[in-house]
Design a protein around this motif. Structure first.
Motif, PDB file in Angstrom:
ATOM      1  N   MET A   1      21.464  15.897  80.554  1.00  0.00           N
ATOM      2  CA  MET A   1      20.972  14.761  81.613  1.00  0.00           C
ATOM      3  C   MET A   1      19.869  14.227  80.655  1.00  0.00           C
ATOM      4  O   MET A   1      18.999  14.949  80.362  1.00  0.00           O
ATOM      5  N   SER A   2      19.833  12.877  80.897  1.00  0.00           N
ATOM      6  CA  SER A   2      18.527  12.051  80.083  1.00  0.00           C
ATOM      7  C   SER A   2      18.163  11.028  81.082  1.00  0.00           C
ATOM      8  O   SER A   2      18.998  10.297  81.683  1.00  0.00           O
ATOM      9  N   VAL A   3      16.807  10.864  81.340  1.00  0.00           N
ATOM     10  CA  VAL A   3      16.052  10.068  81.780  1.00  0.00           C
ATOM     11  C   VAL A   3      14.929   9.543  81.043  1.00  0.00           C
ATOM     12  O   VAL A   3      14.420  10.196  80.745  1.00  0.00           O
ATOM     13  N   GLN A   4      14.993   8.101  80.715  1.00  0.00           N
ATOM     14  CA  GLN A   4      13.746   7.629  79.829  1.00  0.00           C
ATOM     15  C   GLN A   4      13.804   8.495  78.361  1.00  0.00           C
ATOM     16  O   GLN A   4      12.632   8.489  78.195  1.00  0.00           O
ATOM     17  N   GLY A   5      14.831   8.758  78.065  1.00  0.00           N
ATOM     18  CA  GLY A   5      15.049   9.240  76.932  1.00  0.00           C
ATOM     19  C   GLY A   5      14.843  10.612  76.610  1.00  0.00           C
ATOM     20  O   GLY A   5      14.559  10.988  75.534  1.00  0.00           O
ATOM     21  N   VAL A   6      14.293  11.463  77.683  1.00  0.00           N
ATOM     22  CA  VAL A   6      14.224  12.766  77.460  1.00  0.00           C
ATOM     23  C   VAL A   6      15.196  13.565  78.242  1.00  0.00           C
ATOM     24  O   VAL A   6      15.879  13.350  79.168  1.00  0.00           O
ATOM     25  N   THR A   7      15.246  14.778  77.763  1.00  0.00           N
ATOM     26  CA  THR A   7      16.564  15.884  77.930  1.00  0.00           C
ATOM     27  C   THR A   7      15.947  17.357  78.403  1.00  0.00           C
ATOM     28  O   THR A   7      15.545  17.751  77.725  1.00  0.00           O
ATOM     29  N   LEU A   8      16.664  17.757  79.394  1.00  0.00           N
ATOM     30  CA  LEU A   8      16.312  19.008  79.749  1.00  0.00           C
ATOM     31  C   LEU A   8      17.512  19.504  80.390  1.00  0.00           C
ATOM     32  O   LEU A   8      18.093  19.058  81.327  1.00  0.00           O
ATOM     33  N   CYS A   9      18.191  20.613  80.042  1.00  0.00           N
ATOM     34  CA  CYS A   9      19.253  21.214  80.743  1.00  0.00           C
ATOM     35  C   CYS A   9      19.170  22.925  80.538  1.00  0.00           C
ATOM     36  O   CYS A   9      19.482  23.170  79.422  1.00  0.00           O
ATOM     37  N   ARG A  10      18.792  23.621  81.504  1.00  0.00           N
ATOM     38  CA  ARG A  10      18.774  24.957  81.463  1.00  0.00           C
ATOM     39  C   ARG A  10      19.534  25.775  82.536  1.00  0.00           C
ATOM     40  O   ARG A  10      18.810  26.228  83.270  1.00  0.00           O
ATOM     41  N   MET A  11      20.693  25.584  82.259  1.00  0.00           N
ATOM     42  CA  MET A  11      21.398  26.335  83.309  1.00  0.00           C
ATOM     43  C   MET A  11      21.179  28.011  83.207  1.00  0.00           C
ATOM     44  O   MET A  11      21.200  28.579  84.379  1.00  0.00           O
ATOM     45  N   SER A  12      20.707  28.411  82.211  1.00  0.00           N
ATOM     46  CA  SER A  12      20.528  29.984  82.148  1.00  0.00           C
ATOM     47  C   SER A  12      19.327  30.519  82.235  1.00  0.00           C
ATOM     48  O   SER A  12      18.940  31.572  82.275  1.00  0.00           O
ATOM     49  N   ALA A  13      18.189  29.666  82.214  1.00  0.00           N
ATOM     50  CA  ALA A  13      16.757  29.861  82.414  1.00  0.00           C
ATOM     51  C   ALA A  13      16.535  30.443  83.714  1.00  0.00           C
ATOM     52  O   ALA A  13      17.185  30.262  84.619  1.00  0.00           O
ATOM     53  N   THR A  14      15.563  31.298  83.579  1.00  0.00           N
ATOM     54  CA  THR A  14      15.176  31.968  84.993  1.00  0.00           C
ATOM     55  C   THR A  14      14.353  30.616  85.760  1.00  0.00           C
ATOM     56  O   THR A  14      14.066  29.851  85.034  1.00  0.00           O
ATOM     57  N   ASP A  15      14.435  30.924  86.969  1.00  0.00           N
ATOM     58  CA  ASP A  15      13.912  29.951  87.890  1.00  0.00           C
ATOM     59  C   ASP A  15      12.529  29.580  87.429  1.00  0.00           C
ATOM     60  O   ASP A  15      12.200  28.459  87.420  1.00  0.00           O
ATOM     61  N   GLY A  16      11.619  30.607  87.227  1.00  0.00           N
ATOM     62  CA  GLY A  16      10.492  30.348  86.951  1.00  0.00           C
ATOM     63  C   GLY A  16      10.184  29.434  85.714  1.00  0.00           C
ATOM     64  O   GLY A  16       9.317  28.610  85.630  1.00  0.00           O
ATOM     65  N   VAL A  17      10.836  29.861  84.544  1.00  0.00           N
ATOM     66  CA  VAL A  17      10.791  29.225  83.381  1.00  0.00           C
ATOM     67  C   VAL A  17      11.390  27.676  83.590  1.00  0.00           C
ATOM     68  O   VAL A  17      10.711  26.862  83.074  1.00  0.00           O
ATOM     69  N   PHE A  18      12.250  27.468  84.275  1.00  0.00           N
ATOM     70  CA  PHE A  18      12.865  26.414  84.539  1.00  0.00           C
ATOM     71  C   PHE A  18      11.972  25.493  85.156  1.00  0.00           C
ATOM     72  O   PHE A  18      11.872  24.196  84.906  1.00  0.00           O
ATOM     73  N   ALA A  19      11.137  25.829  86.401  1.00  0.00           N
ATOM     74  CA  ALA A  19      10.427  25.268  86.944  1.00  0.00           C
ATOM     75  C   ALA A  19       9.183  24.812  85.998  1.00  0.00           C
ATOM     76  O   ALA A  19       8.632  23.484  86.166  1.00  0.00           O
ATOM     77  N   ARG A  20       8.766  25.605  85.115  1.00  0.00           N
ATOM     78  CA  ARG A  20       7.498  25.130  84.307  1.00  0.00           C
ATOM     79  C   ARG A  20       8.111  24.013  83.157  1.00  0.00           C
ATOM     80  O   ARG A  20       7.441  23.355  82.970  1.00  0.00           O
TER      81      ARG A  20
END
Length: 264
Positions: free
Chosen positions: A1-20
């Motif tokens: 997913m991209s907004v304003q040219g930046v992308t992050l998709c962490r389906m497998s990351a822990t919730d804490g890491v994803f939040a950070r």
């Protein structure tokens, strides 16, 4: 997913890491916006900051945590304060895309933040991150912050610089402390976590998104967090108003709650 040219998709990351990572991603977008737009029209900058950060966070949550509910300060419908589906959800992300919008629009002011928190049924707040982009750091539950050292003198008390409670001067006098006006709830709680101040006291109006992520981080760091009457902080309530807050070093909690009881 991209907004304003930046992308992050962490389906497998822990919730804490994803939040950070999500808080830091939104923070970078906000810093870039400040740089690109400047401060000539603060109202426009603030509105655009709220919008961009909200849209980025919503897009990333939809991509990486599609089954979870959301409560956002900038949200509408089911993602906003009047939504009802989150009340029966097992997982709810409580976010403030830009905490300290006023400060964000002031050149040189670093007291603004991005809040990302996760509430889970039966567990309460289980993950959270507070990014302080203009200060250059992020606090998160994935890497529990070290508890600050002991108070060496009168407690330093962070309060709102624009609307501190009327009794704060009396509280400082009663505890032998001093007041430190600051912007953004996230910045104030971060100051307690890092030891810049010893307590943060607020009354007079907040919502769940103002405190959820900061409280998650503070509790992980071993700090006291409660309502100013000592009651527990409850999240994912029908009404997201959560008007008052005390975050402090644990050894100060008893004296602060005692003095607050006499002032309220």
């Amino acid at each position: 997913m991209s907004v304003q040219g930046v992308t992050l998709c962490r389906m497998s990351a822990t919730d804490g890491v994803f939040a950070r990572e999500l808080a830091e991603l939104a923070g970078r977008e906000l810093l870039a916006l400040r740089l690109a737009e400047g401060f000539g029209d603060p109202a426009k900058l603030r509105a655009e900051g709220d919008r961009r950060a909200h849209e980025l966070i919503m897009a990333e949550l939809a991509a990486s945590r599609p089954g979870d509910a959301i409560l956002s300060e900038e949200g509408e419908g089911e993602q906003g304060r009047t939504g009802t589906s989150r009340r029966s959800a097992d997982r709810v992300w409580i976010v403030d895309p830009l905490d300290g919008t006023r400060e964000f629009g002031e050149e040189g002011n670093t007291d603004w933040a991005v809040h990302i928190a996760l509430w889970e049924r039966g567990k309460g707040l289980t993950a959270g991150a507070v990014a302080l982009p203009a200060k250059g750091y992020t606090l998160g539950t994935d890497v529990p912050p070290d508890a600050p050292g002991q108070v060496s003198a009168g407690p330093r008390i962070a309060v709102s610089r624009s609307r501190p409670p009327a009794w704060t001067e009396k509280l400082a006098e009663a505890t032998g402390g001093s007041l430190v006006p600051m912007g953004s709830a996230g910045a104030k709680v971060a100051a307690v976590v890092t030891g810049t101040v010893d307590a943060y006291v607020h009354a007079g109006g907040q919502h769940e998104w103002d405190s959820a992520a900061p409280v998650a981080v503070a509790v992980t760091a071993g700090l006291h967090a409660s309502r100013i009457d000592g009651a527990a902080l409850e999240y994912n309530a029908e009404d997201p108003k959560l008007p008052d807050l005390l975050v402090c070093r644990p050894e100060l909690a008893e004296v602060f709650l005692r003095e607050l009881a006499g002032l309220l």
